[in-house]
Design an enzyme around this catalytic site. Structure first.
Site, short mmCIF file in Angstrom:
data_model
loop_
_atom_site.label_atom_id
_atom_site.label_comp_id
_atom_site.label_asym_id
_atom_site.label_seq_id
_atom_site.Cartn_x
_atom_site.Cartn_y
_atom_site.Cartn_z
N LYS A 22 97.19 12.70 19.05
CA LYS A 22 96.00 13.10 19.81
C LYS A 22 94.74 12.51 19.20
CE LYS A 22 93.91 17.10 18.77
NZ LYS A 22 92.47 17.26 18.55
N ASN A 23 94.58 12.67 17.87
CA ASN A 23 93.32 12.30 17.25
C ASN A 23 93.10 10.80 17.18
OD1 ASN A 23 92.54 14.90 17.06
ND2 ASN A 23 93.01 15.15 14.89
N ARG A 96 84.91 17.97 21.33
CA ARG A 96 83.85 17.40 20.49
C ARG A 96 83.94 15.89 20.35
NH1 ARG A 96 81.26 20.37 17.11
NH2 ARG A 96 81.00 18.52 15.83
N CYS A 120 81.54 24.85 16.24
CA CYS A 120 82.99 24.91 16.43
C CYS A 120 83.50 26.07 15.58
CB CYS A 120 83.55 23.57 15.95
SG CYS A 120 85.32 23.44 15.94
N ARG A 125 80.17 21.49 11.67
CA ARG A 125 80.52 20.15 12.14
C ARG A 125 79.33 19.37 12.72
NH1 ARG A 125 86.22 20.28 15.10
NH2 ARG A 125 86.34 18.17 14.29
N PRO A 126 78.34 19.08 11.88
CA PRO A 126 77.21 18.29 12.37
C PRO A 126 77.63 16.85 12.69
CG PRO A 126 77.08 18.56 9.99
CD PRO A 126 78.25 19.39 10.45
N VAL A 127 76.73 16.10 13.35
CA VAL A 127 77.03 14.69 13.66
C VAL A 127 75.97 13.77 13.04
CG1 VAL A 127 78.41 15.05 15.75
CG2 VAL A 127 75.91 14.97 15.93
N ASP A 128 75.31 14.26 11.99
CA ASP A 128 74.25 13.46 11.36
C ASP A 128 74.74 12.11 10.87
OD1 ASP A 128 75.75 15.15 9.63
OD2 ASP A 128 74.34 14.80 7.99
N LEU A 129 75.97 12.06 10.36
CA LEU A 129 76.47 10.78 9.83
C LEU A 129 76.75 9.78 10.95
CD1 LEU A 129 78.94 12.20 7.13
CD2 LEU A 129 76.55 11.51 6.86
N ASP A 310 94.38 19.78 8.74
CA ASP A 310 95.02 20.14 10.02
C ASP A 310 96.43 20.70 9.83
OD1 ASP A 310 92.74 19.33 11.28
OD2 ASP A 310 93.54 17.45 12.04
N ILE A 332 87.62 20.94 3.40
CA ILE A 332 87.00 20.06 4.42
C ILE A 332 86.09 20.86 5.35
CG2 ILE A 332 87.45 18.37 6.26
CD1 ILE A 332 88.60 17.45 3.59
N ARG A 402 95.78 21.93 23.92
CA ARG A 402 94.87 20.81 23.65
C ARG A 402 95.57 19.76 22.80
NH1 ARG A 402 89.01 22.35 21.74
NH2 ARG A 402 89.09 20.09 21.72
C1 EPZ Z 1 88.68 14.80 12.51
O1 EPZ Z 1 87.51 15.57 12.76
C2 EPZ Z 1 89.78 15.45 13.30
N1 EPZ Z 1 89.42 15.48 14.71
C3 EPZ Z 1 90.03 16.87 12.81
O2 EPZ Z 1 91.11 17.43 13.52
C4 EPZ Z 1 90.34 16.82 11.32
O3 EPZ Z 1 90.47 18.14 10.84
C5 EPZ Z 1 89.24 16.11 10.57
O4 EPZ Z 1 89.01 14.78 11.13
C6 EPZ Z 1 89.51 15.93 9.08
O5 EPZ Z 1 90.70 15.23 8.91
C7 EPZ Z 1 89.58 14.39 15.46
O6 EPZ Z 1 89.98 13.34 15.01
C8 EPZ Z 1 89.25 14.54 16.90
P1 EPZ Z 1 85.17 14.73 9.71
P2 EPZ Z 1 86.08 15.03 12.38
O7 EPZ Z 1 84.00 14.05 10.31
O8 EPZ Z 1 86.08 13.56 12.52
C9 EPZ Z 1 81.39 16.90 7.77
C10 EPZ Z 1 92.21 18.97 14.92
O9 EPZ Z 1 92.63 20.14 14.75
N2 EPZ Z 1 80.53 16.02 8.60
O10 EPZ Z 1 86.08 13.92 8.84
O11 EPZ Z 1 85.09 15.82 13.11
C11 EPZ Z 1 82.18 17.90 8.63
O12 EPZ Z 1 81.40 19.01 8.98
C12 EPZ Z 1 90.86 18.54 14.40
O13 EPZ Z 1 92.85 18.11 15.53
C13 EPZ Z 1 79.17 16.04 8.42
O14 EPZ Z 1 78.62 16.79 7.58
O15 EPZ Z 1 86.04 15.42 10.84
C14 EPZ Z 1 83.34 18.21 7.71
O16 EPZ Z 1 82.97 19.20 6.80
C15 EPZ Z 1 90.07 19.67 13.83
N3 EPZ Z 1 78.39 15.23 9.21
C16 EPZ Z 1 83.58 16.89 6.97
O17 EPZ Z 1 82.38 16.12 7.16
C17 EPZ Z 1 78.92 14.39 10.14
O18 EPZ Z 1 78.17 13.68 10.83
C18 EPZ Z 1 84.74 16.06 7.47
O19 EPZ Z 1 84.67 15.99 8.90
C19 EPZ Z 1 80.31 14.37 10.31
C20 EPZ Z 1 81.11 15.19 9.52
#
Ligand code: EPZ
Length: 429
Positions: A22-23, A96, A120, A125-129, A310, A332, A402
């Site tokens: 899925k991811n 998301r 969430c 889960r911000p998107v600042d990066l 996950d 995480i 999902r």
């Molecule tokens: C992906 O989420 C997966 N989702 C998640 O799976 C998975 O748990 C996660 O990676 C970690 O492996 C998808 O691929 C759709 P991150 P993602 O950005 O990309 C912080 C599932 O159940 N962060 O690696 O959103 C964030 O808050 C889902 O299938 C920022 O601070 O994860 C987290 O603490 C749940 N700013 C950490 O980084 C940002 O702009 C890692 O998140 C982005 C992230």
């Protein structure tokens, strides 16, 4: 709303084919925005999340056609032109990762208006990066009324992007945007998850020049245009790991196929430490447990190749009946223990202190009504239900739909007593 009922006590014996990830699939689908030629994705899972994204892509001008092709389930995505650069809140909040259309839209058509995804249940889960990466590539970003307005009328420019923390989504987003940028982009402190390698392979099949995915440094040399391609989605390591844990929980012998053993190595090591047998095969793993109780082991989640967040909920379910006390650290996401109180309704002995849960194994769980809170949490309740005495009924299983394709069928084929109870269409409170 539908529910799932599990009658505990049956061992699992049989073969489970692992679906496409899925991811990965949802990021690959977003890549279709980058070309006016068709992208054919094979080994495609049929899930609520891929449907949500298909709906959004259709609005943006992509034709999305699902069918059974010569090599199984496929989706063909074709965007001859981008007809809209607008991704509304009601579609982005449902899933998301829809936010990842922002980069490809700006890369291809120079502008986009995409809703911020919001919070969430597992964390802020911000998107600042993501935004930092797009700004580094020269996009002008403004935030108004819950929307990101991004503009790059003269195209994106290659840049160095240094992420302060590892983010899967932001790394993927930067790759999706940089492939059409003018010049070279270097992403440092990139996520190393296998889904990144899958994205690189798909983009390169489309004519992109991406190197280094799967390592902390990814280098992208921008190209003027991308073409159509056929790409097979990587196996779903989280689905694979989930069924591996289910087999260890219920006992018996389950062979997971259509996958790759190295995708879940960090889990396999922990299953072995707990006393299960894991045989690595060419196309997956065989997981066995014959009768004896598992031992408690500790885990700490980490970016790949560490223990996947996950799979944390599923492993916690496994530890609820292990012999001894297990410590589970989640590093995480800040709120990813919502399954603990539900597992306690089944008789588990768990206490949570900040980012750490302590699980004291009990001899027997008891079936009860429980509620799913997110995708992986829901499946942890199904796993616990496999050994709980009597019946466990899991509600709010739209979370499960999902991300798990034909869950009841796959578990049922191995002897689990799992059935879906059709709802009356009324939403659950
Ligand atoms: C992906 O989420 C997966 N989702 C998640 O799976 C998975 O748990 C996660 O990676 C970690 O492996 C998808 O691929 C759709 P991150 P993602 O950005 O990309 C912080 C599932 O159940 N962060 O690696 O959103 C964030 O808050 C889902 O299938 C920022 O601070 O994860 C987290 O603490 C749940 N700013 C950490 O980084 C940002 O702009 C890692 O998140 C982005 C992230």
């Amino acid at each position: 709303m539908d529910r799932i009922a599990i009658t505990g006590g049956a061992q699992l014996n049989g073969v489970i084919p692992v679906s496409g990830a899925k991811n990965s699939a949802i990021k690959l689908m977003a890549a279709s925005l980058l070309t006016d030629e068709p992208l054919r994705l094979t080994n495609m899972p049929r899930l609520a999340d891929t449907r949500f994204l298909g709906k959004l892509l259709t609005r943006l001008g992509v034709s999305v056609t699902e069918s059974d092709g010569p090599d199984g389930q496929q989706t063909i995505l074709h965007a001859p032109e981008i007809t809209s650069g607008f991704a509304p809140y009601d579609l982005v909040r449902q899933m998301r990762a829809s936010f990842n259309v922002l980069g490809p839209l700006v890369a291809r058509s120079g502008q986009a208006k995409v809703s911020l995804p919001g919070g969430c249940t597992i964390g802020a889960r911000p998107v600042d990066l993501h935004l930092q990466a797009l700004e580094a590539l020269g996009a002008k970003i403004d935030l108004h009324e819950g929307y990101v307005y991004a503009q790059a009328p003269r195209g994106l420019k290659g840049a160095e992007i240094v992420f302060p923390i590892v983010s899967v989504g932001a790394t993927e987003h930067a790759m999706l945007a940089a492939v059409l940028a003018d010049g070279v982009t270097v992403i440092r402190n990139a996520a190393c998850e296998p889904e990144l390698v899958d994205l690189q392979e798909c983009l390169n099949a489309m004519g992109a020049k991406v190197e280094g995915a799967g390592t902390p440094t990814v280098t992208i040399t921008g190209v003027a245009r991308l073409k159509g391609a056929t790409h097979s989605v990587i196996p779903d390591r989280i689905e694979m790991g989930t069924y591996a844990v289910a087999a260890a929980m219920a006992g018996g012998e389950v062979r997971l196929t259509n996958a790759r053993p190295e995708l879940i190595e960090s889990l396999s090591v922990k299953l072995e430490e707990a006393g299960a047998t894991v045989v690595r095969t060419e196309d997956g793993v065989i997981v066995k447990r014959n009768g004896s109780r598992l031992n408690a082991v500790d885990i700490e989640t980490a970016p790949f190749p560490g223990f996947a967040t996950d799979l944390q909920a599923q492993f916690m379910a496994l530890m609820t009946t292990a012999n001894g006390e297990s410590h589970i650290r989640e590093t995480i996401f800040e709120n990813r223990f919502m399954h603990a109180p539900e597992l306690m309704r089944l008789g588990a002995d768990i206490s949570v202190h900040g980012g750490e849960a302590r699980v004291r194994g009990v001899a027997q769980l008891e079936g009860a009504e429980v509620m799913a809170t997110d995708l992986r949490a829901s499946v942890s309740l199904v796993i616990a239900g496999l050994v709980a005495r009597g019946e466990t009924v899991v509600s709010r299983i739209y979370h499960l739909d999902r991300g798990f394709e034909r869950l009841e069928e796959k578990l049922g084929a191995c002897g689990a007593q799992v059935r879906r109870i059709k709802g009356d269409g009324e939403p659950e409170l």
